[in-house]
Write a protein that holds these residues in place. Structure first.
Motif, PDB file in Angstrom:
ATOM      1  N   SER A 290      59.175  29.675  58.314  1.00 52.67           N
ATOM      2  CA  SER A 290      59.476  29.746  59.549  1.00 52.67           C
ATOM      3  C   SER A 290      60.599  28.735  59.913  1.00 52.67           C
ATOM      4  O   SER A 290      61.580  29.133  60.661  1.00 52.67           O
ATOM      5  CB  SER A 290      58.098  29.320  60.309  1.00 52.67           C
ATOM      6  OG  SER A 290      58.318  29.043  61.749  1.00 52.67           O
TER       7      SER A 290
ATOM      8  N   ARG B 213      63.903  30.117  58.820  1.00 52.47           N
ATOM      9  CA  ARG B 213      64.306  31.432  59.952  1.00 52.47           C
ATOM     10  C   ARG B 213      64.684  30.908  60.897  1.00 52.47           C
ATOM     11  O   ARG B 213      65.838  31.063  61.479  1.00 52.47           O
ATOM     12  CB  ARG B 213      62.963  32.126  60.078  1.00 52.47           C
ATOM     13  CG  ARG B 213      63.262  33.660  60.220  1.00 52.47           C
ATOM     14  CD  ARG B 213      61.992  34.535  60.478  1.00 52.47           C
ATOM     15  NE  ARG B 213      60.797  33.949  61.077  1.00 52.47           N
ATOM     16  CZ  ARG B 213      60.008  33.396  60.164  1.00 52.47           C
ATOM     17  NH1 ARG B 213      59.835  33.893  59.021  1.00 52.47           N
ATOM     18  NH2 ARG B 213      58.747  33.083  60.645  1.00 52.47           N
ATOM     19  N   ASP B 214      64.126  29.703  61.668  1.00 56.17           N
ATOM     20  CA  ASP B 214      64.952  28.952  62.956  1.00 56.17           C
ATOM     21  C   ASP B 214      66.025  28.451  62.485  1.00 56.17           C
ATOM     22  O   ASP B 214      67.096  28.647  63.417  1.00 56.17           O
ATOM     23  CB  ASP B 214      63.782  27.887  63.301  1.00 56.17           C
ATOM     24  CG  ASP B 214      62.558  28.429  63.787  1.00 56.17           C
ATOM     25  OD1 ASP B 214      62.473  29.835  64.283  1.00 56.17           O
ATOM     26  OD2 ASP B 214      61.500  27.781  64.079  1.00 56.17           O
TER      27      ASP B 214
END
Length: 71
Positions: A16, A19-20
């Motif tokens: 996550s 991805r950010d």
């Protein structure tokens, strides 16, 4: 001569977080390329205006000011 020292760190990101980070860098690149295109367009416009004999005080303004506020 001035010596510059740099450090390199490895990040252990979760999927996550990765991805950010990638989304942020992609958005930053798009914003940079947009601004660069605007500056180049103004420079080209000023060159064209000079070739037409437009006085310096009437040329397209150099600075493009964009106000941004953090959300």
């Amino acid at each position: 001569m001035k010596t510059i020292q740099a450090y390199r760190f490895a990040l252990d990101l979760t999927p996550s977080q990765e991805r950010d980070v990638l989304a942020h860098t992609g958005a930053a690149r798009v914003a940079h390329n947009w601004a660069l295109a605007k500056v180049k367009a103004v420079m080209e416009q000023r060159t064209a205006e000079r070739s037409y004999g437009v006085p310096d005080e009437l040329l397209t303004p150099v600075a493009v000011v964009v106000a941004c506020r953090a959300a």
